[in-house]
Design a protein around this motif. Structure first.
Motif, PDB file in Angstrom:
ATOM      1  N   GLY A   1       0.822  -1.206   0.000  1.00 33.07           N
ATOM      2  CA  GLY A   1       0.000   0.000   0.000  1.00 33.07           C
ATOM      3  C   GLY A   1       0.855   1.255   0.000  1.00 33.07           C
ATOM      4  O   GLY A   1       0.542   2.237  -0.675  1.00 33.07           O
ATOM      5  N   MET A   2       1.964   1.215   0.741  1.00 33.48           N
ATOM      6  CA  MET A   2       2.884   2.348   0.774  1.00 33.48           C
ATOM      7  C   MET A   2       3.473   2.591  -0.615  1.00 33.48           C
ATOM      8  O   MET A   2       3.475   3.714  -1.109  1.00 33.48           O
ATOM      9  N   VAL A   3       3.952   1.529  -1.263  1.00 32.21           N
ATOM     10  CA  VAL A   3       4.542   1.662  -2.595  1.00 32.21           C
ATOM     11  C   VAL A   3       3.505   2.189  -3.585  1.00 32.21           C
ATOM     12  O   VAL A   3       3.779   3.114  -4.351  1.00 32.21           O
ATOM     13  N   SER A   4       2.310   1.631  -3.563  1.00 34.44           N
ATOM     14  CA  SER A   4       1.238   2.076  -4.474  1.00 34.44           C
ATOM     15  C   SER A   4       0.918   3.550  -4.266  1.00 34.44           C
ATOM     16  O   SER A   4       0.808   4.315  -5.228  1.00 34.44           O
ATOM     17  N   TYR A   5       0.763   3.945  -3.014  1.00 35.68           N
ATOM     18  CA  TYR A   5       0.427   5.328  -2.677  1.00 35.68           C
ATOM     19  C   TYR A   5       1.517   6.287  -3.154  1.00 35.68           C
ATOM     20  O   TYR A   5       1.251   7.298  -3.802  1.00 35.68           O
ATOM     21  N   ILE A   6       2.769   5.961  -2.862  1.00 38.97           N
ATOM     22  CA  ILE A   6       3.891   6.837  -3.213  1.00 38.97           C
ATOM     23  C   ILE A   6       4.065   6.938  -4.722  1.00 38.97           C
ATOM     24  O   ILE A   6       4.211   8.040  -5.265  1.00 38.97           O
ATOM     25  N   PHE A   7       4.054   5.817  -5.420  1.00 38.57           N
ATOM     26  CA  PHE A   7       4.255   5.856  -6.866  1.00 38.57           C
ATOM     27  C   PHE A   7       3.140   6.638  -7.556  1.00 38.57           C
ATOM     28  O   PHE A   7       3.404   7.383  -8.504  1.00 38.57           O
ATOM     29  N   ASP A   8       1.911   6.488  -7.081  1.00 39.72           N
ATOM     30  CA  ASP A   8       0.791   7.224  -7.665  1.00 39.72           C
ATOM     31  C   ASP A   8       0.939   8.719  -7.418  1.00 39.72           C
ATOM     32  O   ASP A   8       0.852   9.526  -8.337  1.00 39.72           O
ATOM     33  N   ARG A   9       1.177   9.107  -6.167  1.00 40.10           N
ATOM     34  CA  ARG A   9       1.226  10.529  -5.803  1.00 40.10           C
ATOM     35  C   ARG A   9       2.493  11.234  -6.295  1.00 40.10           C
ATOM     36  O   ARG A   9       2.436  12.357  -6.762  1.00 40.10           O
ATOM     37  N   ALA A  10       3.630  10.575  -6.177  1.00 41.69           N
ATOM     38  CA  ALA A  10       4.897  11.235  -6.492  1.00 41.69           C
ATOM     39  C   ALA A  10       5.295  11.128  -7.961  1.00 41.69           C
ATOM     40  O   ALA A  10       5.968  12.014  -8.482  1.00 41.69           O
ATOM     41  N   ALA A  11       4.883  10.046  -8.632  1.00 39.26           N
ATOM     42  CA  ALA A  11       5.361   9.835  -9.999  1.00 39.26           C
ATOM     43  C   ALA A  11       4.246   9.626 -11.020  1.00 39.26           C
ATOM     44  O   ALA A  11       4.522   9.514 -12.212  1.00 39.26           O
ATOM     45  N   GLY A  12       3.008   9.541 -10.544  1.00 41.61           N
ATOM     46  CA  GLY A  12       1.904   9.324 -11.463  1.00 41.61           C
ATOM     47  C   GLY A  12       1.919   7.943 -12.096  1.00 41.61           C
ATOM     48  O   GLY A  12       1.412   7.743 -13.196  1.00 41.61           O
ATOM     49  N   ILE A  13       2.515   6.980 -11.409  1.00 39.22           N
ATOM     50  CA  ILE A  13       2.602   5.602 -11.910  1.00 39.22           C
ATOM     51  C   ILE A  13       1.669   4.724 -11.087  1.00 39.22           C
ATOM     52  O   ILE A  13       1.778   4.673  -9.864  1.00 39.22           O
ATOM     53  N   ARG A  14       0.771   4.034 -11.758  1.00 47.92           N
ATOM     54  CA  ARG A  14      -0.160   3.125 -11.078  1.00 47.92           C
ATOM     55  C   ARG A  14       0.534   1.798 -10.805  1.00 47.92           C
ATOM     56  O   ARG A  14       0.915   1.085 -11.730  1.00 47.92           O
ATOM     57  N   VAL A  15       0.708   1.505  -9.543  1.00 48.05           N
ATOM     58  CA  VAL A  15       1.301   0.254  -9.087  1.00 48.05           C
ATOM     59  C   VAL A  15       0.324  -0.298  -8.055  1.00 48.05           C
ATOM     60  O   VAL A  15       0.023   0.391  -7.081  1.00 48.05           O
ATOM     61  N   SER A  16      -0.173  -1.495  -8.266  1.00 46.42           N
ATOM     62  CA  SER A  16      -1.168  -2.004  -7.319  1.00 46.42           C
ATOM     63  C   SER A  16      -0.997  -3.499  -7.098  1.00 46.42           C
ATOM     64  O   SER A  16      -0.254  -4.167  -7.805  1.00 46.42           O
ATOM     65  N   GLY A  17      -1.717  -3.977  -6.098  1.00 42.32           N
ATOM     66  CA  GLY A  17      -1.675  -5.394  -5.766  1.00 42.32           C
ATOM     67  C   GLY A  17      -0.713  -5.682  -4.631  1.00 42.32           C
ATOM     68  O   GLY A  17      -0.219  -4.776  -3.954  1.00 42.32           O
ATOM     69  N   SER A  18      -0.452  -6.946  -4.440  1.00 44.30           N
ATOM     70  CA  SER A  18       0.459  -7.394  -3.383  1.00 44.30           C
ATOM     71  C   SER A  18       1.906  -7.101  -3.783  1.00 44.30           C
ATOM     72  O   SER A  18       2.184  -6.729  -4.934  1.00 44.30           O
ATOM     73  N   ALA A  19       2.822  -7.322  -2.865  1.00 46.17           N
ATOM     74  CA  ALA A  19       4.246  -7.157  -3.178  1.00 46.17           C
ATOM     75  C   ALA A  19       4.636  -8.070  -4.336  1.00 46.17           C
ATOM     76  O   ALA A  19       5.369  -7.661  -5.237  1.00 46.17           O
ATOM     77  N   ALA A  20       4.106  -9.289  -4.358  1.00 50.85           N
ATOM     78  CA  ALA A  20       4.413 -10.224  -5.449  1.00 50.85           C
ATOM     79  C   ALA A  20       3.865  -9.712  -6.784  1.00 50.85           C
ATOM     80  O   ALA A  20       4.527  -9.828  -7.819  1.00 50.85           O
ATOM     81  N   ASP A  21       2.672  -9.116  -6.773  1.00 50.78           N
ATOM     82  CA  ASP A  21       2.104  -8.539  -8.001  1.00 50.78           C
ATOM     83  C   ASP A  21       2.986  -7.405  -8.511  1.00 50.78           C
ATOM     84  O   ASP A  21       3.246  -7.294  -9.709  1.00 50.78           O
ATOM     85  N   ILE A  22       3.421  -6.566  -7.604  1.00 50.30           N
ATOM     86  CA  ILE A  22       4.266  -5.428  -7.964  1.00 50.30           C
ATOM     87  C   ILE A  22       5.591  -5.925  -8.550  1.00 50.30           C
ATOM     88  O   ILE A  22       6.095  -5.380  -9.530  1.00 50.30           O
ATOM     89  N   ALA A  23       6.142  -6.986  -7.963  1.00 46.08           N
ATOM     90  CA  ALA A  23       7.396  -7.557  -8.464  1.00 46.08           C
ATOM     91  C   ALA A  23       7.230  -8.108  -9.872  1.00 46.08           C
ATOM     92  O   ALA A  23       8.104  -7.926 -10.731  1.00 46.08           O
ATOM     93  N   ARG A  24       6.108  -8.769 -10.132  1.00 44.75           N
ATOM     94  CA  ARG A  24       5.874  -9.362 -11.453  1.00 44.75           C
ATOM     95  C   ARG A  24       5.826  -8.312 -12.561  1.00 44.75           C
ATOM     96  O   ARG A  24       6.244  -8.565 -13.680  1.00 44.75           O
TER      97      ARG A  24
END
Length: 164
Positions: free
Chosen positions: A72-95
């Motif tokens: 959730g931290m990674v998703s929130y930061i990437f969306d707010r700071a870089a405009g990049i949608r990153v979602s799901g679990s840590a494993a989803d983000i890694a994939r």
């Protein structure tokens, strides 16, 4: 004085020319893959992450007001700071990220760990100098840790990037 200035400019160029690999017809020189320096968006991610240090932890948390977990931290930061949608679990983000060698980590890259006896069960944001920001469940707060700390060094799995 002008001769000295001229020599100062020419000597490095001559040395560079002497160090190049001669070309062979039909063959291209192999250049090692070098990642560019971190982008402005990656630096924005790092600054934003540092601003969330000490935010409370909450399993499944996706915003700082309610608390954050690692993904959730990674998703929130990437969306707010870089405009990049990153979602799901840590494993989803890694994939979805592009693999990065640990020796080539740049600020803003993501680091993944096996912390629950499951691959890619924890994620943090690399900030440089072998440090990363993450939301570990045990501490109850977003914090900075060292990649070389025994616990994380033993559990490090991979690094990924969403930049360059």
């Amino acid at each position: 004085m002008r001769v000295r200035t001229l020599l100062t400019c020419l000597v490095p160029l001559l040395l560079l020319a002497c160090s190049s690999t001669p070309s062979v017809p039909g063959r291209t020189a192999q250049q090692p893959a070098v990642r560019p320096a971190s982008s402005d968006r990656a630096h924005d991610v790092v600054i934003f992450a540092l601003g969330l240090v000490d935010t409370g932890y909450r399993f499944g948390g996706k915003n700082p007001d309610a608390g954050l977990d690692c993904s959730g931290m990674v998703s929130y930061i990437f969306d707010r700071a870089a405009g990049i949608r990153v979602s799901g679990s840590a494993a989803d983000i890694a994939r979805r990220g592009r693999e990065v060698d640990r020796s080539g980590l740049r600020p803003g890259d993501l680091v993944f760990f096996n912390t629950r006896n499951a691959p890619f069960s924890h994620v943090g944001i690399y900030i440089g100098d072998e440090r990363f920001v993450h939301a570990p469940s045990g501490s109850g707060r977003v914090r900075i840790d060292q990649l070389g700390a025994r616990y994380y060094a033993q559990r490090f799995e991979a690094a990924r990037t969403y930049f360059d």
